[in-house]
Design an enzyme around this catalytic site. Structure first.
Site, PDB file in Angstrom:
ATOM      1  CG  HIS A 229       2.257 127.990  63.795  1.00 49.91           C
ATOM      2  ND1 HIS A 229       2.325 128.128  65.159  1.00 49.91           N
ATOM      3  CD2 HIS A 229       3.117 128.897  63.279  1.00 49.91           C
ATOM      4  CE1 HIS A 229       3.194 129.079  65.460  1.00 49.91           C
ATOM      5  NE2 HIS A 229       3.683 129.561  64.341  1.00 49.91           N
ATOM      6  CB  THR A 487      14.394 119.323  68.437  1.00 47.26           C
ATOM      7  OG1 THR A 487      13.203 119.822  67.821  1.00 47.26           O
ATOM      8  CG2 THR A 487      14.362 119.644  69.925  1.00 47.26           C
TER       9      THR A 487
END
Length: 621
Positions: A229, A487
Protein backbone atom coordinates in the site's frame (compact mmCIF):
# COMPACT_ATOMS: atom_id res chain seq x y z
CA UNK A 1 8.76 4.67 -12.77
CA UNK A 2 5.91 5.86 -14.98
CA UNK A 3 3.30 8.16 -13.46
CA UNK A 4 1.27 8.20 -16.67
CA UNK A 5 -2.02 6.32 -16.88
CA UNK A 6 -4.65 5.68 -19.53
CA UNK A 7 -7.29 6.42 -16.88
CA UNK A 8 -6.07 9.57 -15.14
CA UNK A 9 -9.24 9.84 -13.06
CA UNK A 10 -9.61 6.97 -10.55
CA UNK A 11 -13.38 7.56 -10.25
CA UNK A 12 -15.17 4.49 -11.57
CA UNK A 13 -11.90 2.74 -12.43
CA UNK A 14 -12.46 -0.19 -10.05
CA UNK A 15 -15.95 -0.84 -11.42
CA UNK A 16 -14.60 -0.78 -15.00
CA UNK A 17 -11.86 -3.23 -14.06
CA UNK A 18 -14.35 -5.62 -12.44
CA UNK A 19 -16.56 -5.48 -15.53
CA UNK A 20 -13.50 -6.33 -17.59
CA UNK A 21 -12.80 -9.38 -15.44
CA UNK A 22 -16.45 -10.45 -15.71
CA UNK A 23 -16.07 -10.36 -19.49
CA UNK A 24 -13.36 -13.04 -19.36
CA UNK A 25 -15.58 -15.75 -17.88
CA UNK A 26 -19.16 -16.53 -18.81
CA UNK A 27 -19.82 -17.87 -15.29
CA UNK A 28 -19.04 -14.60 -13.54
CA UNK A 29 -21.62 -12.05 -12.41
CA UNK A 30 -20.98 -8.53 -11.16
CA UNK A 31 -22.98 -6.57 -8.61
CA UNK A 32 -21.74 -3.06 -9.39
CA UNK A 33 -23.25 -1.12 -6.43
CA UNK A 34 -21.01 -3.05 -4.02
CA UNK A 35 -18.22 -4.14 -6.39
CA UNK A 36 -18.94 -7.86 -5.90
CA UNK A 37 -17.84 -10.47 -8.45
CA UNK A 38 -18.99 -14.04 -8.01
CA UNK A 39 -18.97 -17.40 -9.78
CA UNK A 40 -22.62 -18.16 -10.51
CA UNK A 41 -21.72 -21.74 -11.49
CA UNK A 42 -20.30 -22.64 -8.08
CA UNK A 43 -22.00 -25.86 -6.86
CA UNK A 44 -24.29 -25.15 -3.92
CA UNK A 45 -23.21 -28.36 -2.20
CA UNK A 46 -19.66 -27.03 -1.80
CA UNK A 47 -18.12 -24.47 0.54
CA UNK A 48 -17.74 -20.97 -0.89
CA UNK A 49 -14.56 -18.91 -0.55
CA UNK A 50 -15.08 -15.17 -0.06
CA UNK A 51 -12.03 -12.94 -0.39
CA UNK A 52 -11.32 -9.29 -1.02
CA UNK A 53 -9.72 -6.06 0.02
CA UNK A 54 -8.66 -2.79 -1.50
CA UNK A 55 -8.24 -2.53 -5.25
CA UNK A 56 -4.76 -2.15 -6.69
CA UNK A 57 -3.59 -5.70 -5.91
CA UNK A 58 -5.00 -7.36 -9.03
CA UNK A 59 -5.30 -10.13 -10.04
CA UNK A 60 -6.11 -10.64 -6.35
CA UNK A 61 -8.89 -11.12 -5.80
CA UNK A 62 -11.19 -10.21 -8.68
CA UNK A 63 -9.34 -12.13 -11.40
CA UNK A 64 -8.86 -15.06 -9.02
CA UNK A 65 -12.64 -15.55 -8.96
CA UNK A 66 -13.70 -18.73 -10.68
CA UNK A 67 -14.09 -22.47 -10.40
CA UNK A 68 -11.63 -24.05 -7.98
CA UNK A 69 -10.47 -20.77 -6.51
CA UNK A 70 -12.32 -17.76 -5.07
CA UNK A 71 -16.12 -17.97 -5.22
CA UNK A 72 -16.88 -14.35 -4.34
CA UNK A 73 -14.53 -11.37 -4.42
CA UNK A 74 -15.32 -7.97 -2.93
CA UNK A 75 -13.28 -4.93 -3.94
CA UNK A 76 -12.82 -1.65 -2.14
CA UNK A 77 -11.43 1.50 -3.73
CA UNK A 78 -7.70 1.67 -4.41
CA UNK A 79 -5.87 0.54 -1.24
CA UNK A 80 -9.07 0.95 0.82
CA UNK A 81 -10.98 -1.90 2.44
CA UNK A 82 -14.50 -2.60 1.21
CA UNK A 83 -17.19 -1.76 3.73
CA UNK A 84 -18.98 -4.41 5.75
CA UNK A 85 -22.13 -3.61 3.74
CA UNK A 86 -20.32 -4.52 0.51
CA UNK A 87 -19.03 -7.74 2.02
CA UNK A 88 -22.49 -8.67 3.34
CA UNK A 89 -23.80 -8.45 -0.22
CA UNK A 90 -21.00 -10.81 -1.20
CA UNK A 91 -22.14 -13.27 1.48
CA UNK A 92 -25.71 -13.08 0.23
CA UNK A 93 -24.60 -13.71 -3.35
CA UNK A 94 -22.42 -16.71 -2.46
CA UNK A 95 -24.05 -19.76 -4.10
CA UNK A 96 -23.58 -22.26 -1.29
CA UNK A 97 -25.67 -24.30 1.13
CA UNK A 98 -22.59 -25.52 3.00
CA UNK A 99 -21.13 -22.32 4.43
CA UNK A 100 -18.32 -19.91 3.71
CA UNK A 101 -14.65 -19.38 4.47
CA UNK A 102 -13.64 -15.72 4.51
CA UNK A 103 -10.08 -15.00 3.39
CA UNK A 104 -8.53 -11.61 4.16
CA UNK A 105 -5.09 -10.01 4.25
CA UNK A 106 -3.82 -8.90 7.65
CA UNK A 107 -4.60 -5.19 7.49
CA UNK A 108 -6.73 -3.51 10.16
CA UNK A 109 -9.53 -2.19 7.93
CA UNK A 110 -9.86 -5.46 6.04
CA UNK A 111 -9.86 -7.60 9.19
CA UNK A 112 -12.46 -5.47 10.95
CA UNK A 113 -14.86 -5.06 8.02
CA UNK A 114 -14.64 -8.69 6.90
CA UNK A 115 -14.82 -9.74 10.55
CA UNK A 116 -17.98 -7.73 11.06
CA UNK A 117 -19.53 -9.25 7.94
CA UNK A 118 -18.58 -12.74 9.18
CA UNK A 119 -20.28 -12.08 12.52
CA UNK A 120 -23.41 -10.85 10.75
CA UNK A 121 -23.35 -13.95 8.57
CA UNK A 122 -23.22 -16.15 11.68
CA UNK A 123 -26.29 -14.40 13.05
CA UNK A 124 -28.18 -14.69 9.78
CA UNK A 125 -27.19 -18.32 9.26
CA UNK A 126 -28.31 -19.20 12.80
CA UNK A 127 -31.73 -17.71 12.09
CA UNK A 128 -31.84 -19.55 8.78
CA UNK A 129 -31.41 -22.92 10.49
CA UNK A 130 -29.69 -24.77 7.63
CA UNK A 131 -26.47 -25.48 9.48
CA UNK A 132 -24.31 -23.17 7.37
CA UNK A 133 -21.07 -22.20 9.09
CA UNK A 134 -18.63 -19.31 8.76
CA UNK A 135 -14.87 -19.40 9.31
CA UNK A 136 -12.27 -16.67 8.74
CA UNK A 137 -8.63 -17.03 7.67
CA UNK A 138 -6.30 -14.03 8.04
CA UNK A 139 -3.20 -14.09 5.84
CA UNK A 140 0.05 -12.66 7.21
CA UNK A 141 3.24 -13.85 5.51
CA UNK A 142 5.62 -10.84 5.46
CA UNK A 143 8.88 -11.28 7.42
CA UNK A 144 10.51 -7.93 6.66
CA UNK A 145 8.99 -5.88 9.49
CA UNK A 146 9.96 -8.34 12.21
CA UNK A 147 8.32 -9.35 15.46
CA UNK A 148 9.22 -6.31 17.56
CA UNK A 149 8.00 -3.71 15.11
CA UNK A 150 5.04 -5.83 13.99
CA UNK A 151 3.98 -6.15 17.62
CA UNK A 152 0.43 -7.27 18.24
CA UNK A 153 -0.63 -6.55 14.67
CA UNK A 154 1.52 -9.36 13.27
CA UNK A 155 2.74 -10.04 9.75
CA UNK A 156 1.34 -8.16 6.77
CA UNK A 157 -0.45 -10.11 4.05
CA UNK A 158 1.41 -10.42 0.75
CA UNK A 159 1.79 -13.16 -1.89
CA UNK A 160 0.58 -15.77 0.58
CA UNK A 161 -2.97 -14.53 0.05
CA UNK A 162 -3.14 -15.74 -3.56
CA UNK A 163 -1.65 -19.16 -2.83
CA UNK A 164 -3.75 -19.69 0.27
CA UNK A 165 -6.81 -18.82 -1.82
CA UNK A 166 -5.72 -21.30 -4.48
CA UNK A 167 -5.24 -24.15 -2.04
CA UNK A 168 -8.44 -23.66 -0.02
CA UNK A 169 -10.41 -23.05 -3.21
CA UNK A 170 -9.24 -26.40 -4.54
CA UNK A 171 -10.04 -28.06 -1.20
CA UNK A 172 -13.56 -26.64 -1.29
CA UNK A 173 -13.91 -27.82 -4.88
CA UNK A 174 -13.14 -31.40 -3.85
CA UNK A 175 -15.76 -31.28 -1.12
CA UNK A 176 -14.01 -30.45 2.17
CA UNK A 177 -16.24 -28.90 4.83
CA UNK A 178 -15.91 -25.39 6.27
CA UNK A 179 -13.74 -26.28 9.26
CA UNK A 180 -11.35 -28.43 7.24
CA UNK A 181 -10.97 -25.75 4.55
CA UNK A 182 -10.35 -23.07 7.16
CA UNK A 183 -7.87 -25.25 9.04
CA UNK A 184 -5.98 -25.82 5.81
CA UNK A 185 -5.91 -22.07 5.19
CA UNK A 186 -4.44 -21.36 8.61
CA UNK A 187 -1.83 -24.06 8.10
CA UNK A 188 -0.85 -22.42 4.81
CA UNK A 189 -0.40 -19.07 6.55
CA UNK A 190 1.67 -20.60 9.34
CA UNK A 191 4.06 -22.17 6.84
CA UNK A 192 4.41 -19.32 4.33
CA UNK A 193 7.05 -16.57 4.33
CA UNK A 194 7.50 -13.63 1.97
CA UNK A 195 9.83 -10.67 1.57
CA UNK A 196 9.67 -8.00 -1.13
CA UNK A 197 11.85 -5.34 -2.74
CA UNK A 198 10.97 -2.43 -4.98
CA UNK A 199 12.89 0.15 -6.99
CA UNK A 200 10.19 2.74 -6.32
CA UNK A 201 6.77 3.35 -4.84
CA UNK A 202 3.79 2.79 -7.10
CA UNK A 203 1.72 5.66 -8.46
CA UNK A 204 -2.02 5.87 -7.85
CA UNK A 205 -4.08 7.35 -10.72
CA UNK A 206 -5.30 10.83 -9.90
CA UNK A 207 -2.62 11.58 -7.32
CA UNK A 208 0.29 13.98 -7.54
CA UNK A 209 3.13 13.10 -9.88
CA UNK A 210 5.57 15.24 -7.92
CA UNK A 211 8.42 12.89 -6.88
CA UNK A 212 8.82 14.43 -3.43
CA UNK A 213 5.12 14.48 -2.67
CA UNK A 214 4.58 10.86 -3.70
CA UNK A 215 7.72 9.68 -1.87
CA UNK A 216 9.62 8.54 -4.96
CA UNK A 217 12.95 6.79 -4.48
CA UNK A 218 16.08 8.14 -6.09
CA UNK A 219 17.38 6.58 -9.28
CA UNK A 220 19.99 4.55 -7.38
CA UNK A 221 17.86 3.48 -4.38
CA UNK A 222 15.89 0.40 -3.48
CA UNK A 223 13.81 -0.62 -0.48
CA UNK A 224 13.51 -4.08 1.03
CA UNK A 225 10.20 -4.85 2.70
CA UNK A 226 8.11 -2.20 1.00
CA UNK A 227 4.41 -2.73 1.67
CA UNK A 228 1.77 -3.24 -1.01
CA UNK A 229 0.00 0.00 0.00
CA UNK A 230 3.02 2.22 -0.63
CA UNK A 231 4.30 1.81 2.92
CA UNK A 232 7.97 2.65 3.33
CA UNK A 233 10.23 -0.37 3.22
CA UNK A 234 11.71 -1.96 6.31
CA UNK A 235 15.18 -1.19 4.94
CA UNK A 236 16.15 1.67 2.61
CA UNK A 237 19.34 1.21 0.56
CA UNK A 238 20.39 4.39 -1.21
CA UNK A 239 22.91 2.66 -3.47
CA UNK A 240 21.25 -0.43 -4.88
CA UNK A 241 23.35 -3.60 -4.45
CA UNK A 242 23.89 -6.10 -7.23
CA UNK A 243 21.00 -8.43 -8.03
CA UNK A 244 22.96 -11.32 -6.53
CA UNK A 245 23.58 -9.50 -3.22
CA UNK A 246 19.98 -8.26 -3.05
CA UNK A 247 18.55 -11.75 -3.50
CA UNK A 248 21.06 -13.15 -1.01
CA UNK A 249 19.88 -10.70 1.66
CA UNK A 250 16.24 -11.46 0.92
CA UNK A 251 16.76 -15.22 1.19
CA UNK A 252 18.56 -14.76 4.51
CA UNK A 253 15.52 -12.88 5.84
CA UNK A 254 13.35 -15.83 4.82
CA UNK A 255 15.56 -18.69 5.95
CA UNK A 256 17.88 -17.74 8.84
CA UNK A 257 16.55 -19.67 11.82
CA UNK A 258 18.84 -17.78 14.25
CA UNK A 259 17.08 -14.48 13.56
CA UNK A 260 14.57 -14.03 16.43
CA UNK A 261 12.84 -11.20 14.54
CA UNK A 262 12.14 -12.99 11.26
CA UNK A 263 12.34 -16.73 11.76
CA UNK A 264 8.65 -17.52 11.37
CA UNK A 265 8.91 -20.82 9.46
CA UNK A 266 11.58 -23.48 9.86
CA UNK A 267 12.94 -25.15 6.74
CA UNK A 268 15.07 -28.29 6.58
CA UNK A 269 17.14 -29.25 3.56
CA UNK A 270 14.68 -32.04 2.72
CA UNK A 271 11.59 -29.82 2.82
CA UNK A 272 11.75 -29.01 -0.91
CA UNK A 273 9.79 -25.75 -0.57
CA UNK A 274 7.56 -24.16 -3.15
CA UNK A 275 9.26 -20.97 -4.31
CA UNK A 276 7.24 -18.08 -5.73
CA UNK A 277 8.55 -15.00 -7.49
CA UNK A 278 5.71 -12.48 -7.54
CA UNK A 279 5.56 -9.37 -9.72
CA UNK A 280 4.47 -6.29 -7.76
CA UNK A 281 3.06 -4.89 -11.00
CA UNK A 282 5.81 -3.02 -12.82
CA UNK A 283 8.59 -5.57 -13.21
CA UNK A 284 9.36 -6.92 -16.68
CA UNK A 285 8.89 -10.63 -17.32
CA UNK A 286 12.50 -10.76 -18.49
CA UNK A 287 13.87 -9.61 -15.13
CA UNK A 288 11.32 -11.60 -13.15
CA UNK A 289 12.46 -14.86 -14.68
CA UNK A 290 16.11 -13.90 -14.16
CA UNK A 291 15.35 -13.22 -10.48
CA UNK A 292 13.79 -16.69 -10.22
CA UNK A 293 16.85 -18.30 -11.75
CA UNK A 294 19.25 -16.51 -9.38
CA UNK A 295 17.09 -17.26 -6.33
CA UNK A 296 16.98 -20.94 -7.25
CA UNK A 297 20.76 -21.09 -7.69
CA UNK A 298 21.34 -19.52 -4.30
CA UNK A 299 18.71 -21.69 -2.61
CA UNK A 300 20.46 -24.83 -3.83
CA UNK A 301 24.05 -23.59 -3.43
CA UNK A 302 23.87 -21.69 -0.12
CA UNK A 303 21.00 -23.41 1.66
CA UNK A 304 21.24 -26.94 0.27
CA UNK A 305 17.55 -26.88 -0.69
CA UNK A 306 15.90 -27.92 -3.91
CA UNK A 307 12.49 -26.36 -4.59
CA UNK A 308 9.68 -28.73 -5.53
CA UNK A 309 7.94 -26.00 -7.56
CA UNK A 310 8.91 -22.59 -8.87
CA UNK A 311 6.05 -20.22 -9.71
CA UNK A 312 6.83 -17.02 -11.59
CA UNK A 313 4.06 -14.54 -12.21
CA UNK A 314 1.74 -11.78 -11.11
CA UNK A 315 -0.37 -12.81 -8.11
CA UNK A 316 -0.59 -9.87 -5.67
CA UNK A 317 0.45 -6.43 -6.90
CA UNK A 318 0.93 -2.90 -5.69
CA UNK A 319 -0.51 -1.24 -8.81
CA UNK A 320 2.54 -0.55 -11.02
CA UNK A 321 5.34 -0.85 -8.44
CA UNK A 322 8.64 -1.93 -10.09
CA UNK A 323 9.35 -4.63 -7.57
CA UNK A 324 9.02 -8.31 -6.67
CA UNK A 325 8.44 -10.71 -3.78
CA UNK A 326 10.23 -13.94 -2.99
CA UNK A 327 8.08 -16.44 -1.10
CA UNK A 328 8.73 -19.90 0.30
CA UNK A 329 6.08 -22.42 1.34
CA UNK A 330 6.85 -25.45 3.49
CA UNK A 331 4.27 -27.57 1.72
CA UNK A 332 5.35 -30.82 3.38
CA UNK A 333 4.38 -29.53 6.81
CA UNK A 334 1.05 -28.25 5.49
CA UNK A 335 0.39 -31.61 3.82
CA UNK A 336 1.14 -33.42 7.07
CA UNK A 337 -1.26 -31.20 9.04
CA UNK A 338 -3.94 -31.40 6.34
CA UNK A 339 -3.60 -35.13 5.74
CA UNK A 340 -3.23 -34.92 1.96
CA UNK A 341 -0.75 -33.62 -0.63
CA UNK A 342 -1.07 -29.82 -0.88
CA UNK A 343 0.90 -29.75 -4.14
CA UNK A 344 -2.08 -31.45 -5.79
CA UNK A 345 -4.25 -28.55 -4.66
CA UNK A 346 -1.81 -25.98 -6.02
CA UNK A 347 -1.68 -27.87 -9.31
CA UNK A 348 -5.45 -28.44 -9.46
CA UNK A 349 -7.13 -26.84 -12.48
CA UNK A 350 -9.11 -23.64 -12.07
CA UNK A 351 -11.46 -21.52 -14.11
CA UNK A 352 -10.12 -18.27 -12.63
CA UNK A 353 -8.62 -16.42 -15.59
CA UNK A 354 -6.10 -14.46 -13.50
CA UNK A 355 -4.37 -17.49 -12.00
CA UNK A 356 -0.93 -18.14 -13.48
CA UNK A 357 -0.87 -21.90 -13.29
CA UNK A 358 -2.99 -24.86 -14.32
CA UNK A 359 -6.12 -23.85 -16.24
CA UNK A 360 -9.29 -25.46 -17.51
CA UNK A 361 -11.78 -24.30 -20.07
CA UNK A 362 -15.20 -22.95 -19.14
CA UNK A 363 -17.93 -25.53 -18.55
CA UNK A 364 -20.39 -23.16 -20.19
CA UNK A 365 -19.62 -23.19 -23.93
CA UNK A 366 -22.41 -20.75 -24.84
CA UNK A 367 -21.78 -17.13 -25.75
CA UNK A 368 -21.22 -14.66 -22.95
CA UNK A 369 -24.34 -13.26 -21.32
CA UNK A 370 -24.81 -9.59 -22.11
CA UNK A 371 -23.20 -7.10 -19.73
CA UNK A 372 -26.69 -6.12 -18.58
CA UNK A 373 -27.62 -9.75 -17.83
CA UNK A 374 -24.41 -10.24 -15.85
CA UNK A 375 -25.29 -7.31 -13.61
CA UNK A 376 -29.07 -7.83 -13.32
CA UNK A 377 -28.80 -11.38 -11.99
CA UNK A 378 -27.10 -10.50 -8.64
CA UNK A 379 -29.61 -7.69 -8.01
CA UNK A 380 -32.48 -10.18 -8.37
CA UNK A 381 -30.78 -12.66 -6.03
CA UNK A 382 -30.30 -10.00 -3.36
CA UNK A 383 -33.92 -8.90 -3.69
CA UNK A 384 -35.10 -12.49 -3.21
CA UNK A 385 -32.79 -12.98 -0.20
CA UNK A 386 -34.25 -9.88 1.41
CA UNK A 387 -37.80 -11.17 0.87
CA UNK A 388 -36.90 -14.47 2.54
CA UNK A 389 -35.59 -12.60 5.58
CA UNK A 390 -32.16 -14.25 5.66
CA UNK A 391 -30.09 -11.58 3.87
CA UNK A 392 -26.86 -10.76 5.67
CA UNK A 393 -26.82 -7.36 4.02
CA UNK A 394 -30.47 -6.46 4.71
CA UNK A 395 -31.62 -4.07 7.41
CA UNK A 396 -30.74 -5.95 10.62
CA UNK A 397 -34.09 -5.27 12.26
CA UNK A 398 -35.89 -6.84 9.29
CA UNK A 399 -33.81 -10.01 9.41
CA UNK A 400 -35.27 -13.27 10.72
CA UNK A 401 -32.56 -13.17 13.40
CA UNK A 402 -34.63 -10.39 15.00
CA UNK A 403 -37.35 -12.93 15.85
CA UNK A 404 -35.03 -15.37 17.68
CA UNK A 405 -34.00 -15.14 21.32
CA UNK A 406 -35.71 -13.80 24.45
CA UNK A 407 -38.29 -11.03 24.47
CA UNK A 408 -38.03 -7.79 26.40
CA UNK A 409 -40.09 -7.74 29.58
CA UNK A 410 -40.63 -3.97 29.80
CA UNK A 411 -40.52 -1.97 26.56
CA UNK A 412 -40.56 1.36 28.43
CA UNK A 413 -37.57 0.33 30.52
CA UNK A 414 -35.68 -0.71 27.37
CA UNK A 415 -36.42 2.69 25.86
CA UNK A 416 -35.25 4.42 29.03
CA UNK A 417 -31.99 2.42 29.01
CA UNK A 418 -31.23 3.41 25.41
CA UNK A 419 -32.01 7.08 26.17
CA UNK A 420 -29.79 7.12 29.26
CA UNK A 421 -26.93 5.40 27.45
CA UNK A 422 -27.04 7.96 24.66
CA UNK A 423 -27.29 10.87 27.12
CA UNK A 424 -24.36 9.54 29.15
CA UNK A 425 -22.21 9.22 26.02
CA UNK A 426 -23.16 12.70 24.81
CA UNK A 427 -22.40 14.21 28.22
CA UNK A 428 -18.95 12.61 28.39
CA UNK A 429 -17.90 13.82 24.90
CA UNK A 430 -15.99 16.94 26.09
CA UNK A 431 -13.82 15.00 28.52
CA UNK A 432 -13.20 12.23 25.95
CA UNK A 433 -12.18 14.87 23.41
CA UNK A 434 -9.80 16.38 25.96
CA UNK A 435 -8.24 12.99 26.69
CA UNK A 436 -7.95 12.09 23.00
CA UNK A 437 -6.34 15.45 22.21
CA UNK A 438 -3.56 14.47 24.61
CA UNK A 439 -3.01 10.89 23.45
CA UNK A 440 -4.66 10.59 20.02
CA UNK A 441 -6.10 12.63 17.19
CA UNK A 442 -8.90 14.27 19.16
CA UNK A 443 -11.95 12.70 17.52
CA UNK A 444 -12.85 9.84 19.90
CA UNK A 445 -15.49 11.80 21.80
CA UNK A 446 -17.05 13.29 18.70
CA UNK A 447 -17.22 9.87 17.02
CA UNK A 448 -19.06 8.29 19.95
CA UNK A 449 -21.35 11.31 20.42
CA UNK A 450 -22.28 11.23 16.73
CA UNK A 451 -23.20 7.56 17.15
CA UNK A 452 -25.33 8.31 20.23
CA UNK A 453 -27.16 11.08 18.41
CA UNK A 454 -27.89 8.70 15.54
CA UNK A 455 -29.24 6.04 17.89
CA UNK A 456 -31.43 8.63 19.64
CA UNK A 457 -32.82 9.77 16.30
CA UNK A 458 -33.60 6.16 15.33
CA UNK A 459 -35.29 5.58 18.70
CA UNK A 460 -37.43 8.70 18.38
CA UNK A 461 -38.56 7.67 14.89
CA UNK A 462 -39.49 4.15 16.09
CA UNK A 463 -36.75 2.47 14.05
CA UNK A 464 -35.51 0.46 17.04
CA UNK A 465 -37.91 -2.38 17.98
CA UNK A 466 -38.53 -2.68 21.71
CA UNK A 467 -40.40 -5.99 21.89
CA UNK A 468 -37.54 -8.50 21.55
CA UNK A 469 -33.95 -8.25 22.80
CA UNK A 470 -32.31 -9.36 19.55
CA UNK A 471 -34.44 -6.97 17.51
CA UNK A 472 -33.54 -4.11 19.84
CA UNK A 473 -29.82 -4.72 19.51
CA UNK A 474 -30.12 -5.16 15.74
CA UNK A 475 -31.93 -1.82 15.51
CA UNK A 476 -29.20 -0.14 17.56
CA UNK A 477 -26.56 -1.80 15.37
CA UNK A 478 -28.19 -0.44 12.24
CA UNK A 479 -28.10 3.11 13.61
CA UNK A 480 -24.57 2.67 14.98
CA UNK A 481 -23.12 1.48 11.67
CA UNK A 482 -24.72 4.41 9.84
CA UNK A 483 -23.30 6.97 12.26
CA UNK A 484 -19.97 5.67 13.51
CA UNK A 485 -17.02 5.07 11.21
CA UNK A 486 -13.36 4.26 11.64
CA UNK A 487 -11.77 1.49 13.65
CA UNK A 488 -13.85 2.20 16.76
CA UNK A 489 -17.05 1.99 14.67
CA UNK A 490 -16.06 -1.44 13.38
CA UNK A 491 -15.20 -2.64 16.89
CA UNK A 492 -18.56 -1.50 18.26
CA UNK A 493 -20.41 -3.11 15.34
CA UNK A 494 -18.61 -6.44 15.80
CA UNK A 495 -19.42 -6.40 19.51
CA UNK A 496 -23.09 -5.59 18.96
CA UNK A 497 -23.38 -8.31 16.32
CA UNK A 498 -21.82 -10.77 18.77
CA UNK A 499 -24.34 -9.61 21.37
CA UNK A 500 -27.16 -10.62 19.01
CA UNK A 501 -25.63 -14.07 18.57
CA UNK A 502 -25.25 -14.41 22.34
CA UNK A 503 -28.90 -13.55 22.88
CA UNK A 504 -29.93 -16.05 20.20
CA UNK A 505 -27.98 -18.78 21.99
CA UNK A 506 -29.23 -17.82 25.46
CA UNK A 507 -32.60 -19.54 24.99
CA UNK A 508 -34.62 -21.71 22.62
CA UNK A 509 -37.90 -20.38 23.99
CA UNK A 510 -39.06 -17.24 22.11
CA UNK A 511 -41.54 -16.53 24.92
CA UNK A 512 -38.86 -16.37 27.60
CA UNK A 513 -38.17 -12.90 29.01
CA UNK A 514 -34.60 -11.59 28.89
CA UNK A 515 -33.06 -11.56 32.36
CA UNK A 516 -29.68 -10.40 33.61
CA UNK A 517 -28.41 -13.95 32.97
CA UNK A 518 -29.42 -13.75 29.31
CA UNK A 519 -27.73 -10.37 28.87
CA UNK A 520 -24.63 -11.40 30.83
CA UNK A 521 -24.01 -14.57 28.79
CA UNK A 522 -24.62 -12.60 25.59
CA UNK A 523 -22.19 -9.87 26.67
CA UNK A 524 -19.47 -12.43 27.34
CA UNK A 525 -20.16 -14.16 24.01
CA UNK A 526 -19.80 -10.80 22.27
CA UNK A 527 -16.53 -10.10 24.09
CA UNK A 528 -15.15 -13.44 22.89
CA UNK A 529 -16.32 -12.69 19.34
CA UNK A 530 -14.59 -9.30 19.38
CA UNK A 531 -11.34 -10.86 20.61
CA UNK A 532 -11.13 -12.84 17.36
CA UNK A 533 -10.83 -9.65 15.33
CA UNK A 534 -8.60 -7.43 17.43
CA UNK A 535 -5.35 -8.35 19.19
CA UNK A 536 -6.22 -5.86 21.97
CA UNK A 537 -6.25 -7.38 25.43
CA UNK A 538 -6.44 -5.91 28.94
CA UNK A 539 -3.28 -3.92 29.56
CA UNK A 540 -2.88 -2.67 25.99
CA UNK A 541 -4.55 0.69 26.78
CA UNK A 542 -7.65 0.39 24.62
CA UNK A 543 -11.41 0.21 25.15
CA UNK A 544 -10.91 -3.48 25.97
CA UNK A 545 -9.46 -2.44 29.35
CA UNK A 546 -12.97 -1.37 30.40
CA UNK A 547 -15.05 -3.76 28.28
CA UNK A 548 -13.31 -6.96 29.38
CA UNK A 549 -13.81 -6.54 33.15
CA UNK A 550 -17.38 -5.34 32.61
CA UNK A 551 -18.39 -8.47 30.65
CA UNK A 552 -16.57 -10.92 32.91
CA UNK A 553 -17.87 -9.35 36.11
CA UNK A 554 -21.45 -9.14 34.84
CA UNK A 555 -21.43 -12.85 33.96
CA UNK A 556 -19.85 -13.82 37.29
CA UNK A 557 -22.34 -11.78 39.32
CA UNK A 558 -25.35 -12.95 37.30
CA UNK A 559 -24.36 -16.61 37.66
CA UNK A 560 -23.96 -16.14 41.41
CA UNK A 561 -27.65 -15.20 41.63
CA UNK A 562 -27.35 -11.41 42.03
CA UNK A 563 -30.27 -9.32 40.85
CA UNK A 564 -29.91 -7.15 37.75
CA UNK A 565 -29.09 -3.89 39.56
CA UNK A 566 -26.48 -5.38 41.91
CA UNK A 567 -24.82 -7.40 39.12
CA UNK A 568 -24.73 -4.34 36.90
CA UNK A 569 -23.37 -2.14 39.71
CA UNK A 570 -20.44 -4.50 40.21
CA UNK A 571 -19.77 -4.73 36.48
CA UNK A 572 -19.86 -0.95 35.98
CA UNK A 573 -17.46 -0.48 38.90
CA UNK A 574 -15.10 -3.00 37.29
CA UNK A 575 -15.33 -1.11 33.98
CA UNK A 576 -14.49 2.20 35.65
CA UNK A 577 -11.58 0.66 37.54
CA UNK A 578 -10.25 -0.79 34.28
CA UNK A 579 -10.59 2.57 32.53
CA UNK A 580 -8.84 4.39 35.39
CA UNK A 581 -5.92 1.96 35.27
CA UNK A 582 -5.18 2.93 31.67
CA UNK A 583 -3.72 6.24 32.96
CA UNK A 584 -0.52 4.39 33.80
CA UNK A 585 -0.43 2.06 30.79
CA UNK A 586 1.60 2.40 27.60
CA UNK A 587 -0.44 2.12 24.41
CA UNK A 588 0.36 -0.93 22.29
CA UNK A 589 -2.31 -0.49 19.60
CA UNK A 590 -3.95 2.36 17.69
CA UNK A 591 -2.84 5.90 16.98
CA UNK A 592 -1.82 6.42 20.61
CA UNK A 593 1.17 4.13 19.99
CA UNK A 594 2.68 6.86 17.81
CA UNK A 595 2.38 9.49 20.55
CA UNK A 596 5.29 9.73 22.94
CA UNK A 597 5.08 9.84 26.73
CA UNK A 598 3.12 12.87 27.98
CA UNK A 599 3.34 14.68 31.29
CA UNK A 600 -0.44 14.55 31.67
CA UNK A 601 -1.62 11.10 32.73
CA UNK A 602 -5.08 10.64 31.19
CA UNK A 603 -7.12 7.46 30.77
CA UNK A 604 -7.63 5.90 27.38
CA UNK A 605 -10.52 7.77 25.69
CA UNK A 606 -12.07 4.58 24.29
CA UNK A 607 -12.05 2.87 27.68
CA UNK A 608 -13.55 5.97 29.27
CA UNK A 609 -16.31 5.92 26.66
CA UNK A 610 -17.14 2.30 27.50
CA UNK A 611 -17.43 3.18 31.18
CA UNK A 612 -19.73 6.12 30.38
CA UNK A 613 -21.88 3.88 28.20
CA UNK A 614 -22.42 1.16 30.81
CA UNK A 615 -22.88 3.81 33.51
CA UNK A 616 -25.84 5.00 31.43
CA UNK A 617 -27.39 1.54 31.67
CA UNK A 618 -26.97 1.53 35.45
CA UNK A 619 -28.67 4.92 35.80
CA UNK A 620 -31.81 3.36 34.34
CA UNK A 621 -32.12 0.72 37.06
Amino acid sequence: MSTKHVFDDPHGLVEKACRGVASTNSNLRFYAPHKVLYNAAHPRDKVAIIAGGGAGHEPSFSALTGEGLVTVSVSGDVFASPSSAQICSGVDLAPTDKGIVVLVLNYTGDCLNFGLAAEKARSAFAGEGKGREVEMVIVGDDVSVGRSKGGLVGRRGLTGAAFTAKVIGAAAEKGDDVKKVAGLGRSMVNNFVTVGSSLDHCHVPGRSTDPEERGALSQSAIEIGMGIHNETGAKHIENKPSAEDLIKEMLEMLLRDDDPERSFVKFNKDDEPVMIINNLGGMSCLELSAIAAEARVQLERDWNMRPSRVHIGTYVTSLNAPGFNISLLNHKRVSQEYGSDVLELIDAPTGATGWMGAQIGMKNKAALPTAQEQEEEPAKILEQKAKEGHAVGAKPSENKAASVGPKNGDAELVKKVIENVCKSVIDVEPIMTKYDTVVGDGDAGETLRHCAEGVMKALESNQIPLDRATATVLGITEAQESNMGGTSGALYAIYLTGLVQGLQKSTNDPNETASVKHWASAAEHARESLSRYTPARPGDRTLVDALDPFCRTLLKEAESGKNAKDALQAAVSAAKEGAEKTRDLTARLGRATYVGETSEKVPDPGAWGIWALVEGILKSM
